[in-house]
Design an enzyme around this catalytic site. Structure first.
Site, PDB file in Angstrom:
ATOM      1  N   PRO A  89     -32.886 -22.191 -45.403  1.00  0.00           N
ATOM      2  CG  PRO A  89     -34.970 -22.649 -46.342  1.00  0.00           C
ATOM      3  CD  PRO A  89     -33.686 -23.302 -45.954  1.00  0.00           C
ATOM      4  CD  GLU A 116     -41.700 -29.876 -48.073  1.00  0.00           C
ATOM      5  OE1 GLU A 116     -41.764 -28.885 -47.324  1.00  0.00           O
ATOM      6  OE2 GLU A 116     -41.859 -29.798 -49.307  1.00  0.00           O
ATOM      7  NE  ARG A 154     -13.709 -14.281 -54.128  1.00  0.00           N
ATOM      8  CZ  ARG A 154     -13.427 -12.981 -54.035  1.00  0.00           C
ATOM      9  NH1 ARG A 154     -13.657 -12.356 -52.913  1.00  0.00           N
ATOM     10  NH2 ARG A 154     -12.910 -12.333 -55.054  1.00  0.00           N
ATOM     11  CG  ASP A 169     -13.520  -8.273 -53.904  1.00  0.00           C
ATOM     12  OD1 ASP A 169     -13.358  -7.688 -54.989  1.00  0.00           O
ATOM     13  OD2 ASP A 169     -13.132  -9.432 -53.678  1.00  0.00           O
TER      14      ASP A 169
HETATM   15  N1  SAM Z   1     -39.336 -26.628 -46.237  1.00  0.00           N
HETATM   16  C1  SAM Z   1     -38.176 -25.811 -46.065  1.00  0.00           C
HETATM   17  C2  SAM Z   1     -38.577 -24.413 -45.640  1.00  0.00           C
HETATM   18  O1  SAM Z   1     -39.568 -23.919 -46.189  1.00  0.00           O
HETATM   19  O2  SAM Z   1     -37.905 -23.806 -44.799  1.00  0.00           O
HETATM   20  C3  SAM Z   1     -37.403 -25.682 -47.368  1.00  0.00           C
HETATM   21  C4  SAM Z   1     -36.664 -26.904 -47.740  1.00  0.00           C
HETATM   22  S1  SAM Z   1     -35.701 -26.676 -49.187  1.00  0.00           S
HETATM   23  C5  SAM Z   1     -36.801 -27.153 -50.449  1.00  0.00           C
HETATM   24  C6  SAM Z   1     -34.569 -28.025 -49.117  1.00  0.00           C
HETATM   25  C7  SAM Z   1     -33.190 -27.676 -48.608  1.00  0.00           C
HETATM   26  O3  SAM Z   1     -32.605 -26.711 -49.445  1.00  0.00           O
HETATM   27  C8  SAM Z   1     -33.108 -27.114 -47.211  1.00  0.00           C
HETATM   28  O4  SAM Z   1     -33.115 -28.126 -46.222  1.00  0.00           O
HETATM   29  C9  SAM Z   1     -31.776 -26.363 -47.256  1.00  0.00           C
HETATM   30  O5  SAM Z   1     -30.678 -27.217 -46.993  1.00  0.00           O
HETATM   31  C10 SAM Z   1     -31.702 -25.933 -48.719  1.00  0.00           C
HETATM   32  N2  SAM Z   1     -32.036 -24.516 -48.925  1.00  0.00           N
HETATM   33  C11 SAM Z   1     -33.097 -24.037 -49.613  1.00  0.00           C
HETATM   34  N3  SAM Z   1     -33.096 -22.710 -49.656  1.00  0.00           N
HETATM   35  C12 SAM Z   1     -32.005 -22.294 -48.996  1.00  0.00           C
HETATM   36  C13 SAM Z   1     -31.457 -21.021 -48.691  1.00  0.00           C
HETATM   37  N4  SAM Z   1     -32.053 -19.890 -49.052  1.00  0.00           N
HETATM   38  N5  SAM Z   1     -30.294 -20.975 -47.995  1.00  0.00           N
HETATM   39  C14 SAM Z   1     -29.668 -22.103 -47.603  1.00  0.00           C
HETATM   40  N6  SAM Z   1     -30.166 -23.349 -47.851  1.00  0.00           N
HETATM   41  C15 SAM Z   1     -31.319 -23.442 -48.542  1.00  0.00           C
END
Ligand code: SAM
Length: 234
Positions: A89, A116, A154, A169
């Site tokens: 994220p 986490e 795609r 698209d």
């Molecule tokens: N503690 C982290 C933070 O707040 O940045 C969030 C961890 S999340 C619960 C667990 C995993 O989900 C991350 O390591 C990532 O691989 C994935 N993830 C969660 N949200 C994401 C997003 N918006 N885009 C891409 N990967 C995401």
């Protein structure tokens, strides 16, 4: 294209990778998907892949060793160099421009985090591209890895039945000066539904008029919904 996916939840992938366009792309030999369980590389007695965070706090953190060893071993399974990508994220928000660039690579290696997140040191060591699917937090990187896989595959030449369909698209460059626009509205039978009619021009049989209407609708929609796209430099 070869796509390797490293995850702690490999069972999540097959239903998605075998359905629809992704399934057809694999059957047609356009893309190969290889899903690997990071746990298979854990070098401790209990196949542990996560541990409590230093400094305290909630949740668990994915450990360096299993993930690092998994990446090195998976990369060695094929001599094609892989673009390493961590789904996070905190990464760059995924956009069509990036999807197009990735679709031109011969091999992608996607790393799905969980809990986490991933020990920062292994990310520093692997130096991957970090990509986010949006400003919200999911439980794991598995769904984002599937999103990225679908968006990329795609675009591979020959995957979509009609050669032009990806080019028409939303977000494909097709404005008067190459802007990325939203797609026009689409309609199918019946001609009238709940008192709502299909625009006359679509029934006129005049292909030039249809094209002109569609181009105007794309610009209108983009202006109304995503004016930021029109302001981008090309
Ligand atoms: N503690 C982290 C933070 O707040 O940045 C969030 C961890 S999340 C619960 C667990 C995993 O989900 C991350 O390591 C990532 O691989 C994935 N993830 C969660 N949200 C994401 C997003 N918006 N885009 C891409 N990967 C995401």
């Amino acid at each position: 294209m070869r796509i390797d996916i490293l995850t702690l939840f490999p069972e999540m992938f097959e239903p998605v990778l075998s359905a629809s366009i992704l399934g057809r792309a694999r059957e047609g030999g356009f893309a190969g998907y290889y899903v690997h369980n990071i746990r298979d590389w854990a070098d401790n007695k209990h196949d542990k892949v996560d541990d409590r965070p230093f400094g305290g706090g909630p949740g668990m953190v994915m450990m360096c060793q299993p993930l690092y060893d998994a990446v090195i071993a998976v990369e060695a399974m094929d001599s094609t160099p892989a673009q390493r990508i961590v789904l996070s994220p905190q990464g760059e928000i995924l956009r069509q421009q990036t999807v197009e660039q990735l679709a031109a690579r011969p091999r992608l290696l996607l790393i799905a985090g969980h809990y986490e997140g991933i020990d920062e040191r292994v990310i520093d060591e692997l130096d991957p591209l970090e990509l986010s699917v949006g400003d919200y937090v999911l439980s794991g990187g598995e769904l984002p890895a599937m999103v990225l896989t679908d968006a990329v595959v795609r675009l591979l030449k020959g995957v979509l039945g009609h050669e032009q369909s990806a080019a028409q698209d939303s977000f494909a460059p097709q404005g008067p000066s190459g802007q990325r626009l939203l797609d026009c509205p689409h309609y199918t039978r019946p001609r009238v539904w709940k008192g709502r009619s299909v625009p006359d021009v679509l029934l006129s049989g005049d292909h030039q008029a249809v094209d002109a209407w569609r181009a105007a609708m794309m610009l209108d929609r983009t202006r109304q919904r995503r004016p930021d796209l029109l302001e981008e430099r090309h």
